[in-house]
Design a protein around this motif. Sequence first.
Motif, short mmCIF file in Angstrom:
data_model
loop_
_atom_site.label_atom_id
_atom_site.label_comp_id
_atom_site.label_asym_id
_atom_site.label_seq_id
_atom_site.Cartn_x
_atom_site.Cartn_y
_atom_site.Cartn_z
N ASN A 121 45.61 35.11 33.87
CA ASN A 121 45.48 33.74 34.33
C ASN A 121 46.55 32.94 33.59
OD1 ASN A 121 44.69 30.94 34.43
ND2 ASN A 121 42.71 31.63 35.20
N ILE A 122 47.55 32.43 34.30
CA ILE A 122 48.68 31.80 33.62
C ILE A 122 48.39 30.38 33.15
CG2 ILE A 122 50.45 33.24 34.66
CD1 ILE A 122 50.99 31.12 36.69
N LYS A 123 47.34 29.77 33.62
CA LYS A 123 46.97 28.43 33.14
C LYS A 123 46.05 28.51 31.92
CE LYS A 123 45.69 23.92 34.00
NZ LYS A 123 46.54 22.81 34.00
N ASP A 124 45.12 29.47 31.93
CA ASP A 124 44.15 29.59 30.84
C ASP A 124 43.93 31.07 30.54
OD1 ASP A 124 42.07 29.38 29.06
OD2 ASP A 124 40.62 28.61 30.51
N PHE A 125 44.63 31.58 29.54
CA PHE A 125 44.57 33.02 29.25
C PHE A 125 43.14 33.49 28.96
CE2 PHE A 125 44.95 36.83 26.62
CZ PHE A 125 45.70 37.62 27.48
N ASP A 126 42.28 32.62 28.43
CA ASP A 126 40.90 33.01 28.16
C ASP A 126 40.15 33.38 29.43
OD1 ASP A 126 41.17 32.72 25.45
OD2 ASP A 126 40.38 30.68 25.40
N ASN A 127 40.62 32.92 30.58
CA ASN A 127 39.99 33.29 31.86
C ASN A 127 40.65 34.50 32.50
OD1 ASN A 127 37.90 31.44 31.98
ND2 ASN A 127 39.23 29.83 32.74
N SER A 128 41.52 35.19 31.78
CA SER A 128 42.08 36.44 32.28
C SER A 128 40.99 37.50 32.30
CB SER A 128 43.24 36.89 31.39
OG SER A 128 44.28 35.94 31.43
N SER A 129 41.20 38.58 33.05
CA SER A 129 40.11 39.56 33.17
C SER A 129 40.64 40.96 33.48
CB SER A 129 39.14 39.12 34.27
OG SER A 129 39.79 38.99 35.51
N ILE A 130 39.80 41.94 33.16
CA ILE A 130 40.03 43.31 33.58
C ILE A 130 39.60 43.40 35.04
CG2 ILE A 130 39.26 45.70 33.27
CD1 ILE A 130 38.77 44.96 30.29
N ILE A 131 40.37 44.12 35.87
CA ILE A 131 40.00 44.27 37.27
C ILE A 131 39.75 45.74 37.60
CG2 ILE A 131 41.02 42.19 38.25
CD1 ILE A 131 43.52 43.74 38.89
N ILE A 132 38.73 45.95 38.41
CA ILE A 132 38.43 47.28 38.95
C ILE A 132 38.24 47.10 40.45
CG2 ILE A 132 35.98 47.02 38.37
CD1 ILE A 132 35.93 50.11 38.09
N ASN A 133 38.93 47.95 41.24
CA ASN A 133 38.94 47.75 42.68
C ASN A 133 38.92 49.08 43.44
OD1 ASN A 133 41.32 46.33 45.03
ND2 ASN A 133 39.14 46.54 45.25
N PRO A 134 37.72 49.71 43.60
CA PRO A 134 37.64 50.88 44.48
C PRO A 134 37.68 50.42 45.94
CG PRO A 134 35.49 50.38 43.55
CD PRO A 134 36.45 49.41 42.95
N THR A 135 38.39 51.19 46.77
CA THR A 135 38.59 50.82 48.18
C THR A 135 38.54 52.06 49.05
OG1 THR A 135 40.05 49.01 47.48
CG2 THR A 135 40.18 49.68 49.78
N VAL A 136 37.97 51.93 50.24
CA VAL A 136 38.02 52.98 51.26
C VAL A 136 38.58 52.37 52.53
CG1 VAL A 136 36.14 54.37 50.32
CG2 VAL A 136 35.63 52.59 51.99
N GLY A 137 39.27 53.21 53.32
CA GLY A 137 39.84 52.68 54.54
C GLY A 137 40.46 53.75 55.39
N VAL A 138 41.34 53.30 56.28
CA VAL A 138 42.00 54.22 57.20
C VAL A 138 43.49 53.88 57.26
CG1 VAL A 138 41.53 52.82 59.25
CG2 VAL A 138 41.86 55.28 59.49
N LYS A 139 44.32 54.95 57.34
CA LYS A 139 45.76 54.80 57.51
C LYS A 139 46.13 55.22 58.92
CE LYS A 139 47.18 55.74 52.78
NZ LYS A 139 47.97 56.61 51.90
N ILE A 140 46.97 54.44 59.54
CA ILE A 140 47.52 54.77 60.84
C ILE A 140 49.03 54.71 60.67
CG2 ILE A 140 47.69 54.14 63.27
CD1 ILE A 140 44.93 52.76 62.91
N SER A 141 49.67 55.88 60.67
CA SER A 141 51.09 55.99 60.37
C SER A 141 51.31 55.44 58.95
CB SER A 141 51.91 55.25 61.43
OG SER A 141 53.28 55.41 61.19
N ASN A 142 52.16 54.45 58.77
CA ASN A 142 52.41 53.89 57.44
C ASN A 142 51.59 52.64 57.17
OD1 ASN A 142 54.30 55.90 57.45
ND2 ASN A 142 55.97 54.63 56.71
N TYR A 143 50.77 52.22 58.09
CA TYR A 143 49.95 51.01 57.92
C TYR A 143 48.55 51.41 57.47
CZ TYR A 143 53.79 49.03 60.52
OH TYR A 143 55.04 48.66 60.92
N TYR A 144 47.89 50.53 56.73
CA TYR A 144 46.53 50.83 56.31
C TYR A 144 45.66 49.58 56.25
CZ TYR A 144 48.32 49.63 51.61
OH TYR A 144 48.90 49.02 50.53
N LEU A 145 44.37 49.82 56.39
CA LEU A 145 43.35 48.78 56.32
C LEU A 145 42.20 49.35 55.50
CD1 LEU A 145 42.18 46.04 57.33
CD2 LEU A 145 41.22 47.33 59.26
#
Length: 187
Positions: free
Chosen positions: A80-104
């Motif tokens: 967080n560039i305005k208030d470093f104390d509000n910075s955080s660790i992020i975890i982001n598991p995702t599932v989806g589908v790829k069609i050619s080089n595009y994905y959702l």
Amino acid sequence: FIEIQPVIGLDKGSESSLELAAGVTWKTHENVSLGFGGGLLTSFKFKTWPSIPVFGRLEFDLGSDEIKPFALLDLGYLFNIKDFDNSSIIINPTVGVKISNYYLGVGYMGHVPNKGNLQNNINIKIGYQMGGDDALSRFFKRSYGKVEAGYAFGNGKKNKGRREITKLGTEAFARIIWMIPILDSFE
């Protein structure tokens, strides 16, 4: 990869946001890739200062057809560039589908802030994976691009009567720069 992600807050009083991200991945096995990326995250209403996510990525392709499911895990830190104390660790598991080089994909995005409670979000990744032989991949292979984001500090001086007051000026910035060669070579 280049992706855009709407991030929808699940907690009471949380605000939805938008993330733009880019990065690189390398195949370490036929169906496994490792990589890293970064981006810019801001609220949909653009009321708050942007934050800068930096993350590592582990990706699994769950097939080898033109249309294939995938799963990935992004782990990193959100500055967080305005208030470093509000910075955080992020975890982001995702599932989806790829069609050619595009994905959702759809995922859970958890923020574990330096101070405060866990913030729960759902995100939707809409992206493009470079590296094929389509027109967009050929364009990116020939071009040079970079994404920059940061926080600049500077001094500004004001005259007020006889006294000179020095005021610290600050500025947040984000820019995308693409250079595309017009000719393949100069002879």
